[in-house]
Design an enzyme around this catalytic site. Structure first.
Site, short mmCIF file in Angstrom:
data_model
loop_
_atom_site.label_atom_id
_atom_site.label_comp_id
_atom_site.label_asym_id
_atom_site.label_seq_id
_atom_site.Cartn_x
_atom_site.Cartn_y
_atom_site.Cartn_z
N TYR A 183 -3.11 1.28 -8.55
CA TYR A 183 -2.00 0.59 -7.76
C TYR A 183 -4.28 -0.51 -7.38
O TYR A 183 -4.45 -0.71 -8.49
CB TYR A 183 -2.51 1.47 -6.05
CG TYR A 183 -1.84 0.83 -5.15
CD1 TYR A 183 -0.53 -0.44 -5.63
CD2 TYR A 183 -2.56 1.13 -4.42
CE1 TYR A 183 -0.53 -1.19 -3.80
CE2 TYR A 183 -2.55 -0.09 -3.14
CZ TYR A 183 -0.82 -0.73 -3.01
OH TYR A 183 -1.03 -1.35 -1.60
N GLU A 325 8.21 -6.97 -1.54
CA GLU A 325 6.43 -7.44 -1.76
C GLU A 325 6.22 -8.16 -2.59
O GLU A 325 6.43 -9.13 -3.46
CB GLU A 325 6.43 -6.59 -2.94
CG GLU A 325 5.11 -5.98 -3.00
CD GLU A 325 4.70 -5.34 -2.13
OE1 GLU A 325 4.94 -4.42 -1.41
OE2 GLU A 325 3.06 -5.62 -1.23
N ASP A 326 4.66 -9.37 -1.99
CA ASP A 326 4.57 -10.52 -2.60
C ASP A 326 5.06 -11.02 -2.48
O ASP A 326 5.48 -12.18 -3.80
CB ASP A 326 3.79 -9.56 -3.56
CG ASP A 326 2.53 -9.27 -3.23
OD1 ASP A 326 2.37 -8.64 -1.89
OD2 ASP A 326 2.10 -9.01 -4.40
C1 LIG Z 1 -1.12 -4.73 -0.73
C2 LIG Z 1 -0.91 -5.48 -0.49
O1 LIG Z 1 0.39 -5.35 -0.47
C3 LIG Z 1 -1.38 -7.22 -0.70
O2 LIG Z 1 -2.33 -7.19 -0.87
O3 LIG Z 1 -0.16 -7.63 -1.06
MG LIG Z 2 1.46 -6.69 -1.02
#
Ligand SMILES: CC(=O)C(=O)O
Ligand SMILES: [Mg+2]
Ligand SMILES: NC(=O)C1=CN([C@@H]2O[C@H](COP(=O)(O)OP(=O)(O)OC[C@H]3O[C@@H](n4cnc5c(N)ncnc54)[C@H](OP(=O)(O)O)[C@@H]3O)[C@@H](O)[C@H]2O)C=CC1
Length: 655
Positions: A183, A325-326
């Protein structure tokens, strides 16, 4: 041979065919000739000229290989897979042309851009001759990722491809040590280099090329029972910006944590990427980049694609939790609001981060010996007004209302939010609603529109400083020093990821404040020795929240993820910090206990959802039975990596 073919066709022409030829000849006169027979009124000479110009027919059967496998089984067969050995000795398969992907049931199982055998050979030749530089000096200097970490990542990747049970046992037994490898920060380096590191294809790849095919494509995934999906469009990967399809490393890393931390079965999680193009010109120009070579699709066409993806995965796997996510700020909140009332979805960057930040502040108050009500007394400066920053601010404000008894307006007045232009005030035209609620009033005399961080810190004298800008070293020595001057125990959370984008390091914050600050950071940071004392740094990262939250939502069959469920996760986490860790200044519990933490979070989430009437009967019964029984019930759903006996079931026999 060609003549033979022409003659044979000619002699077999039927009467009807001849009539047709006559009509044609009449229509075009002597200019007409056909292949497969001469026209009666046409020119035999022309026909012979044509034949003379054609190269002779050479019998050369097309190299067709008859295959009795399709889909994932095909990709995992090194003979049929059109792969290469990459630096990690695993296969990749981007040389399948699109029509063949369709025939062989591998559409969606591979990145969209196709490559050639020659390009694959060139790449291997380069590695053969020069070796592969895994970590460049600039990665080490700025990314906090060393060659040693990259080597460890390779070892774990290789193991995951060979033996998932062993991989997860190893990960669980060494979670705190290995989380930084699978991660953040290593995953940031993996994404930046995904096109070089591209390994055994994992997960599903959707692209704008797949429009109108997604509902069928999802059936290429060889698992009927998927419990969790993490999807990105690669537009804001950590603080690294638009990495296009390279962002696939993030759903893979997050789902490794789903399995390790919350016991989702590894065969029942699905990483996904939606490739709508990338605005990262350097990536697009790289011949090894395996995403679409086009700028990002925007506007309604973008939402149509994401809608189609959501509908497709939800139709095939209606019980799966879907984690966004992101996604860049321009789309993240819109997408969340679009689906959250009727689908089991959440946005990790907005909601998971919000919950972990609030949990960290409650943990910080424990360290300071204060009750949760004291949250309402804090003055909070948040640098970063994006999806993470505004999600965090909103959640903390909700905590101030719930625990501190403030009105929403009074809670909002406790925040000073900065973006790239400085302090955000209501002076700014066209602020979106989620920001304007926290914009300082224009009459504010303490700090003004556009003030930089140092000015704001000096004027506002905050007790809490949060970093969610993804812009690197914004918490300078001057800023940290100002925090330490006006506040005995300032809470300082540089939460941006990966390490290269963090606002400051543990060493900087702890040394500048003389060890007085309460510190936690988005990516892991080393302990700091100061005046003979050791200061341990906590990790303010949503990895504490999303595995347990998703587990609770999935097994509780909550149908949606509510604000109350997120609040429950934020409130339970600080209660799980041991007294010893609180005494050591830690605002989060030990990551070594991640399974227990995820089970407790799942239980808290289910209890809250049950109180709101959102859980299935089985979960409601577990809640009614009491906390210990509920926890047992939750843990009973968690996968444990052990070997079991294998039984063979011949094809066609039902289980
Ligand atoms: C931890 C996470 O989800 C980010 O930095 O986008
Ligand atoms: Mg993220
Ligand atoms: N620890 C954790 O668990 C998590 C950490 N994060 C991290 O948070 C960071 C931001 O993510 P996210 O909110 O999604 O990103 P966004 O792109 O949505 O938002 C970034 C925000 O930071 C602002 N900003 C950029 N540069 C500066 C600067 N020099 N000074 C002040 N503000 C600046 C931007 O302002 P403008 O709009 O004016 O450019 C914008 O408001 C990332 O690094 C990400 O890794 C995210 C999720 C979880």
């Amino acid at each position: 041979m060609w003549r033979l073919l022409v003659r044979s066709c000619s002699s077999s022409s039927s009467r009807q065919h001849k009539q047709q030829q006559q009509r044609l000849a009449a229509a075009v006169g002597s200019r007409c000739y056909t292949i497969g027979g001469t026209t009666e009124g046409g020119s035999q000479k022309k026909h012979e000229e044509l034949q003379a110009r054609l190269p002779p027919f050479v019998p050369k059967p097309e190299p067709v290989t008859i295959v009795h496998k399709q889909g994932m089984e095909l990709l995992h067969d090194p003979w049929y897979n059109k792969g290469k050995w990459s630096m990690v000795p695993t296969v990749s398969s981007t040389a399948f042309p699109h029509s063949e992907r369709e025939r062989m049931g591998v559409r969606g199982l591979l990145p969209p851009r196709t490559t050639t055998l020659q390009l694959q050979e060139d790449r291997i030749m380069a590695a053969y001759k020069h070796g592969v530089v895994l970590v460049k000096p600039e990665d080490v200097a700025t990314g906090g990722v060393t060659s040693e970490m990259a080597r460890k990542w390779k070892v774990l990747q290789d193991l995951q491809n060979r033996n998932e049970t062993l991989f997860y046992k190893l990960l669980l037994d060494n979670f705190a040590e290995m989380a930084p490898i699978i991660y953040t920060p290593t995953v940031g380096w993996v994404c930046s280099n995904y096109h070089n590191l591209y390994r055994r294809p994992r997960g599903m790849f959707f692209s704008s090329y797949d429009k109108d095919h997604m509902a069928a494509m999802v059936y290429n995934w060889p698992q009927d029972d998927v419990h969790a999906i993490v999807v990105t469009d690669g537009s804001r990967i950590l603080g690294l910006g638009d990495l296009g399809i390279n962002g696939m490393g993030i759903p893979c890393g997050k789902l490794d944590l789903y399995s390790a931390a919350a016991g989702f079965h590894p065969s029942k999680v699905l990483p996904c990427v939606i490739d709508v193009g990338t605005n990262n010109a350097a990536l697009r120009a790289d011949p090894l980049y395996c995403g679409l070579d086009q700028p990002r699709i925007t506007g309604p066409a973008y939402y149509e694609l994401v809608d189609e993806f959501v509908n497709a995965v939800m139709a095939r796997w209606p019980n799966a939790v879907l984690q966004f996510e992101d996604f860049q700020m321009a789309h993240a909140l819109t997408l969340l609001q679009r689906y959250r009332d009727h689908h089991l979805v959440f946005n990790d960057d907005i909601q998971g981060t919000a919950a972990v930040a609030l949990a960290g502040l409650y943990g910080g108050l424990r360290v300071l010996g204060k009750p949760q009500e004291a949250l309402a007394e804090q003055r909070i400066v948040c640098v970063g007004a994006g999806s993470a920053g505004m999600g965090v601010v909103r959640q903390i404000a909700a905590g101030m209302v719930k625990r501190g008894g403030l009105t929403p307006e009074a809670a909002a007045s406790k925040f000073w939010v900065l973006d790239a232009q400085g302090l955000v005030t209501q002076y700014r035209p066209g602020l979106p609603g989620y920001v304007s609620r926290f914009a300082r009033p224009t009459s504010c005399s303490v700090a003004e529109e556009g003030d930089g961080l140092l000015d704001v810190v000096r004027k506002v004298r905050p007790t809490v400083l949060l970093g969610l800008a993804g812009a690197g070293k914004l918490f300078t020595t001057e800023v940290l020093s100002a925090m330490g001057q006006h506040c005995e125990r300032p809470i300082i959370f540089p939460m941006s990821n990966p390490t290269s984008k963090m606002e400051c390091t543990s060493q900087e914050a702890i040394s500048v404040t003389g060890g007085r600050c309460v510190f936690a950071s988005g990516s892991p940071q080393p302990s700091v020795e100061l005046d003979g004392k050791t200061y341990v740094a906590g990790q303010a990262n949503n990895l504490y929240i999303f595995p347990g939250l998703a587990l609770g939502a999935h097994i509780g069959k909550t149908k949606i993820v509510t604000d109350n469920m997120l609040m429950a996760a934020a409130e339970i986490l600080p209660q799980l910090i041991s007294d010893k860790d609180v005494a050591a200044g830690l605002v989060y519990p030990s990551l070594e206990d991640i399974r227990l933490l995820s089970a407790e979070i799942a239980a808290a989430v289910i209890k809250t959802a049950a109180a709101d009437g959102h859980v299935c009967d089985e979960a409601a019964a577990a809640v009614a039975a009491g906390h210990v029984q509920l926890l047992d019930w939750v843990r009973g759903h968690m996968f444990t990596p052990t070997y079991s006996s294998l039984a063979y079931l011949p094809p066609g026999i039902k289980e």
